[in-house]
Scaffold this motif. Structure first.
Motif, PDB file in Angstrom:
ATOM      1  N   PHE A 163      44.238  42.130  31.958  1.00  0.00           N
ATOM      2  CA  PHE A 163      45.472  42.651  30.626  1.00  0.00           C
ATOM      3  C   PHE A 163      46.449  41.297  30.153  1.00  0.00           C
ATOM      4  CE2 PHE A 163      46.335  46.426  34.272  1.00  0.00           C
ATOM      5  CZ  PHE A 163      45.094  46.620  33.578  1.00  0.00           C
ATOM      6  N   GLY A 164      46.761  42.244  28.898  1.00  0.00           N
ATOM      7  CA  GLY A 164      47.524  41.267  27.634  1.00  0.00           C
ATOM      8  C   GLY A 164      46.863  40.855  26.751  1.00  0.00           C
ATOM      9  N   ASP A 165      47.848  41.564  25.329  1.00  0.00           N
ATOM     10  CA  ASP A 165      47.343  40.581  23.872  1.00  0.00           C
ATOM     11  C   ASP A 165      48.049  39.571  23.408  1.00  0.00           C
ATOM     12  OD1 ASP A 165      46.337  42.983  24.102  1.00  0.00           O
ATOM     13  OD2 ASP A 165      48.406  44.314  22.571  1.00  0.00           O
ATOM     14  N   GLU A 166      48.439  39.483  24.723  1.00  0.00           N
ATOM     15  CA  GLU A 166      49.151  37.936  24.394  1.00  0.00           C
ATOM     16  C   GLU A 166      47.850  36.502  24.386  1.00  0.00           C
ATOM     17  OE1 GLU A 166      49.670  37.954  29.142  1.00  0.00           O
ATOM     18  OE2 GLU A 166      50.325  39.161  27.225  1.00  0.00           O
ATOM     19  N   LEU A 167      46.477  36.855  25.625  1.00  0.00           N
ATOM     20  CA  LEU A 167      45.406  36.173  26.075  1.00  0.00           C
ATOM     21  C   LEU A 167      44.800  35.642  25.044  1.00  0.00           C
ATOM     22  CD1 LEU A 167      45.907  37.931  29.416  1.00  0.00           C
ATOM     23  CD2 LEU A 167      47.294  35.560  29.145  1.00  0.00           C
ATOM     24  N   LEU A 168      44.179  34.360  25.096  1.00  0.00           N
ATOM     25  CA  LEU A 168      42.925  33.964  24.533  1.00  0.00           C
ATOM     26  C   LEU A 168      42.258  33.316  25.169  1.00  0.00           C
ATOM     27  CD1 LEU A 168      44.999  30.887  22.473  1.00  0.00           C
ATOM     28  CD2 LEU A 168      43.767  32.876  21.402  1.00  0.00           C
ATOM     29  N   THR A 169      40.925  33.538  25.125  1.00  0.00           N
ATOM     30  CA  THR A 169      39.776  33.620  26.170  1.00  0.00           C
ATOM     31  C   THR A 169      38.831  32.436  25.564  1.00  0.00           C
ATOM     32  OG1 THR A 169      39.043  35.048  24.436  1.00  0.00           O
ATOM     33  CG2 THR A 169      39.192  35.823  26.186  1.00  0.00           C
ATOM     34  N   SER A 170      39.528  31.057  24.804  1.00  0.00           N
ATOM     35  CA  SER A 170      38.480  30.159  24.206  1.00  0.00           C
ATOM     36  C   SER A 170      39.748  28.924  23.562  1.00  0.00           C
ATOM     37  CB  SER A 170      37.536  30.349  23.348  1.00  0.00           C
ATOM     38  OG  SER A 170      37.869  30.627  22.412  1.00  0.00           O
ATOM     39  N   GLY A 171      39.761  28.016  24.005  1.00  0.00           N
ATOM     40  CA  GLY A 171      40.449  26.417  23.180  1.00  0.00           C
ATOM     41  C   GLY A 171      41.646  27.421  23.448  1.00  0.00           C
ATOM     42  N   PRO A 172      42.691  25.696  22.984  1.00  0.00           N
ATOM     43  CA  PRO A 172      43.728  25.665  23.742  1.00  0.00           C
ATOM     44  C   PRO A 172      44.728  26.619  22.814  1.00  0.00           C
ATOM     45  CG  PRO A 172      43.402  24.526  21.443  1.00  0.00           C
ATOM     46  CD  PRO A 172      41.876  25.691  21.692  1.00  0.00           C
ATOM     47  N   ARG A 200      50.380  32.104  22.031  1.00  0.00           N
ATOM     48  CA  ARG A 200      49.465  32.969  22.927  1.00  0.00           C
ATOM     49  C   ARG A 200      48.668  32.219  23.521  1.00  0.00           C
ATOM     50  NH1 ARG A 200      45.125  35.690  19.730  1.00  0.00           N
ATOM     51  NH2 ARG A 200      45.104  36.721  21.897  1.00  0.00           N
ATOM     52  N   VAL A 201      48.390  32.225  25.056  1.00  0.00           N
ATOM     53  CA  VAL A 201      48.101  31.191  26.042  1.00  0.00           C
ATOM     54  C   VAL A 201      46.660  31.572  26.858  1.00  0.00           C
ATOM     55  CG1 VAL A 201      50.807  31.214  27.266  1.00  0.00           C
ATOM     56  CG2 VAL A 201      49.282  32.621  27.660  1.00  0.00           C
ATOM     57  N   ARG A 202      45.977  30.391  26.706  1.00  0.00           N
ATOM     58  CA  ARG A 202      45.059  30.825  27.730  1.00  0.00           C
ATOM     59  C   ARG A 202      44.874  31.607  29.093  1.00  0.00           C
ATOM     60  NH1 ARG A 202      39.625  27.656  27.169  1.00  0.00           N
ATOM     61  NH2 ARG A 202      38.720  29.194  28.084  1.00  0.00           N
ATOM     62  N   ASP A 203      43.386  32.239  28.601  1.00  0.00           N
ATOM     63  CA  ASP A 203      43.758  33.567  29.786  1.00  0.00           C
ATOM     64  C   ASP A 203      43.024  32.215  31.002  1.00  0.00           C
ATOM     65  OD1 ASP A 203      42.979  35.281  32.123  1.00  0.00           O
ATOM     66  OD2 ASP A 203      41.127  35.596  31.516  1.00  0.00           O
ATOM     67  N   GLY A 242      34.264  53.195  38.592  1.00  0.00           N
ATOM     68  CA  GLY A 242      33.502  54.142  38.647  1.00  0.00           C
ATOM     69  C   GLY A 242      31.974  53.467  39.719  1.00  0.00           C
ATOM     70  N   THR A 243      32.343  52.304  39.936  1.00  0.00           N
ATOM     71  CA  THR A 243      30.961  51.363  40.377  1.00  0.00           C
ATOM     72  C   THR A 243      30.852  50.400  41.590  1.00  0.00           C
ATOM     73  OG1 THR A 243      31.228  49.524  38.542  1.00  0.00           O
ATOM     74  CG2 THR A 243      29.177  51.519  38.189  1.00  0.00           C
ATOM     75  N   ALA A 244      33.036  50.375  41.098  1.00  0.00           N
ATOM     76  CA  ALA A 244      33.277  49.153  42.012  1.00  0.00           C
ATOM     77  C   ALA A 244      34.111  49.791  43.072  1.00  0.00           C
ATOM     78  CB  ALA A 244      34.288  48.223  41.020  1.00  0.00           C
ATOM     79  N   ASP A 245      34.112  49.539  44.194  1.00  0.00           N
ATOM     80  CA  ASP A 245      34.756  49.235  45.629  1.00  0.00           C
ATOM     81  C   ASP A 245      36.106  48.702  45.464  1.00  0.00           C
ATOM     82  OD1 ASP A 245      32.487  50.331  47.158  1.00  0.00           O
ATOM     83  OD2 ASP A 245      31.780  47.645  47.367  1.00  0.00           O
ATOM     84  N   LEU A 246      36.567  47.567  45.069  1.00  0.00           N
ATOM     85  CA  LEU A 246      37.633  47.019  44.441  1.00  0.00           C
ATOM     86  C   LEU A 246      37.692  46.576  42.813  1.00  0.00           C
ATOM     87  CD1 LEU A 246      40.925  45.759  44.918  1.00  0.00           C
ATOM     88  CD2 LEU A 246      39.306  43.844  45.645  1.00  0.00           C
ATOM     89  N   VAL A 247      38.972  46.723  42.393  1.00  0.00           N
ATOM     90  CA  VAL A 247      39.190  46.840  40.811  1.00  0.00           C
ATOM     91  C   VAL A 247      40.572  45.678  40.926  1.00  0.00           C
ATOM     92  CG1 VAL A 247      39.933  47.638  38.315  1.00  0.00           C
ATOM     93  CG2 VAL A 247      38.443  48.399  40.138  1.00  0.00           C
ATOM     94  N   CYS A 248      40.986  44.669  41.018  1.00  0.00           N
ATOM     95  CA  CYS A 248      41.830  43.580  40.225  1.00  0.00           C
ATOM     96  C   CYS A 248      41.616  43.911  39.216  1.00  0.00           C
ATOM     97  CB  CYS A 248      40.806  41.645  40.956  1.00  0.00           C
ATOM     98  SG  CYS A 248      40.682  42.012  43.048  1.00  0.00           S
ATOM     99  N   THR A 249      43.493  43.381  39.188  1.00  0.00           N
ATOM    100  CA  THR A 249      44.480  43.719  37.612  1.00  0.00           C
ATOM    101  C   THR A 249      45.240  42.475  37.879  1.00  0.00           C
ATOM    102  OG1 THR A 249      45.871  45.059  37.919  1.00  0.00           O
ATOM    103  CG2 THR A 249      43.670  46.202  37.320  1.00  0.00           C
ATOM    104  N   THR A 250      45.124  41.867  36.224  1.00  0.00           N
ATOM    105  CA  THR A 250      45.878  40.787  36.161  1.00  0.00           C
ATOM    106  C   THR A 250      47.191  41.547  35.434  1.00  0.00           C
ATOM    107  OG1 THR A 250      45.152  39.555  34.273  1.00  0.00           O
ATOM    108  CG2 THR A 250      44.394  39.138  36.583  1.00  0.00           C
ATOM    109  N   GLY A 251      48.433  40.979  36.037  1.00  0.00           N
ATOM    110  CA  GLY A 251      49.281  41.086  34.650  1.00  0.00           C
ATOM    111  C   GLY A 251      49.747  42.427  34.868  1.00  0.00           C
ATOM    112  N   GLY A 252      51.316  42.792  34.380  1.00  0.00           N
ATOM    113  CA  GLY A 252      51.618  44.605  34.368  1.00  0.00           C
ATOM    114  C   GLY A 252      52.393  45.702  35.155  1.00  0.00           C
ATOM    115  N   THR A 253      52.556  43.810  36.788  1.00  0.00           N
ATOM    116  CA  THR A 253      52.672  44.849  37.905  1.00  0.00           C
ATOM    117  C   THR A 253      53.860  45.235  37.887  1.00  0.00           C
ATOM    118  OG1 THR A 253      52.951  42.944  38.464  1.00  0.00           O
ATOM    119  CG2 THR A 253      50.558  44.209  38.886  1.00  0.00           C
TER     120      THR A 253
END
Length: 417
Positions: free
Chosen positions: A188-197, A202-205, A247-258
């Motif tokens: 979770f988090g619109d502020e996250l980047l998935t590549s680059g510095p 915005r910060v890197r995930d 629907g398929t997972a026994d465990l779903v982990c989420t990051t942020g928003g807690t």
């Protein structure tokens, strides 16, 4: 116009103690343990024994030679009357002064009084064998390793290549096991980047690439398609992502928003899915705003959502505090007993909260050293650490204190702790 006074906000329950939270999530995991199924030995690696491993016969099942040499009867010299290779049933030695050549692993003939190693023997021109047996017998007796029906490995033990080999030697063709849990990760988090510095606010995930590897070290199956994000910071997007993953997972982990900030949608999303909280915040630093929720479908299937804080080190604290014991329960494994170490340097307490302090271990001496760069948003200290020293509430750690440590998960087969 209503004359009723405005309703007071509902008070949040106090955070669970760290010890209590760990025990609670293990118990709910064990109650929802994955079903067991028989698996062929070649397909059982990475699963967990759902029944004890027993042997179908004595081990060894018959007397077997430990060396290449001569199975002899009576006093020397011995006359050669045959040869015994592994995989055959020999005739008994019925007369003193006789011998058969025998291979390592071959069945020892009835009537044998000793085995002479080939390197300790000689054969004269007439073919008679002489030699001196060692004082201790050079063969393995039936039941020396185990008796038929004996329990060799307890239920709840992870299956690895060594256990598979033992099962085969016991005569087993299948093992009754629990499969590895299936896990998914929602970032979770619109502020996250998935590549680059990082740039422009915005910060890197860092959790999307790393959390699946932690989960695999706890025995989970996580596919690339099971890692989704960043998920848009809207409630409908959160609900849709959770519903799809569950629907398929026994465990779903989420990051942020807690927590309950303006774009923290995890709690209302869980409410929309009919989830109930097993743990909602834990009195531990770092990592306080972690949670574990349980979702039960109409068919009775139970799945879990672990809310990891957005700060990277806090997220790992949530993994070792809540996810690790939950997964142990789901797999029918024992809750790991935490090892103890001796502090080489002081570690401060955190008042009424348990402090999980990153440490590196000197394995030669069993001492632990606190590491630097341990802010909840930092990963530098984590990269050089072996685990978290447990400093209970209301205490601090002094030099020489014996404290428990929560190890960081290792690769299967690593038993450093």
């Amino acid at each position: 116009m209503s004359t009723q006074p405005p309703s007071a906000p509902v008070a949040e329950p106090p955070p669970a103690g760290w010890e209590e939270a760990r025990s609670r999530v293990y118990a709910v995991g064990l109650a929802a343990a994955l079903p067991s199924t028989p698996r062929p030995l070649a397909e059982a690696d990475g699963h967990t024994l759902a029944e004890p491993l027993t042997t179908r016969t004595d081990l060894p099942a018959f007397p077997t030679s430990s060396v290449d040499g001569w199975a002899v009867r009576g006093e020397q010299p011995w006359r050669v009357v045959g040869r015994v290779l592994a995989g055959s049933t020999p005739a008994p030695l019925t007369s003193d002064g006789t011998t058969v050549e025998i291979a390592t692993g071959a069945m020892v003939p009835e009537g044998t009084t000793a085995i002479v190693r080939i390197e300790h023997s000689a054969r004269d021109p007439e073919g008679l064998v002489t030699g001196v047996p060692r004082p201790r017998p050079e063969w393995r007796l039936p039941g020396e390793e185990a008796r038929a029906g004996e329990e060799l490995v307890a239920s709840g033990t992870p299956v690895d290549p060594a256990l598979i080999g033992l099962a085969a030697s016991c005569g087993q063709d299948t093992l009754q096991v629990r499969r590895p849990p299936r896990a998914a990760l929602l970032v979770f988090g619109d502020e996250l980047l998935t590549s680059g510095p990082p740039a422009d606010g915005r910060v890197r995930d860092s959790l999307g690439p790393s959390v699946p590897s932690w989960l695999r070290r706890y025995g989970c199956q996580v596919r690339a398609a099971d890692v989704v994000g960043p998920v848009a910071d809207t409630l409908p997007a959160h609900v849709a992502a959770l519903r799809s993953a569950l629907g398929t997972a026994d465990l779903v982990c989420t990051t942020g928003g807690t927590m309950h900030g303006p774009v923290d949608h995890l709690h209302p999303a869980l409410e929309a899915l009919g989830a109930d909280h097993v743990v909602n915040t834990v009195a531990v630093r770092p990592g306080f705003p972690m949670l574990l929720a349980r979702v039960t479908s109409d068919d009775g299937r139970v799945r879990f959502v672990a809310g990891l804080p957005g700060n990277p080190q806090s997220a790992v604290v949530a993994l070792v505090s809540l996810v690790a014991p939950l997964l142990a329960g789901l797999q029918g494994r024992q809750l790991p007993v935490l090892p103890q170490v001796t502090l080489a340097e002081p570690v401060p307490g955190r008042g009424d909260y348990t402090h999980l302090a990153l440490v590196r271990l000197d394995r030669a001496t069993g001492t632990a050293y606190p590491v630097r760069h341990v802010g909840s948003a930092m990963l530098r200290g984590l990269a050089g650490a072996d685990g978290f020293a447990v400093i209970p509430p209301g205490t601090s750690g002094s030099v020489g204190d014996r404290v428990r440590v929560v190890p960081l998960p290792l690769l299967p087969g690593e038993r450093t702790w």
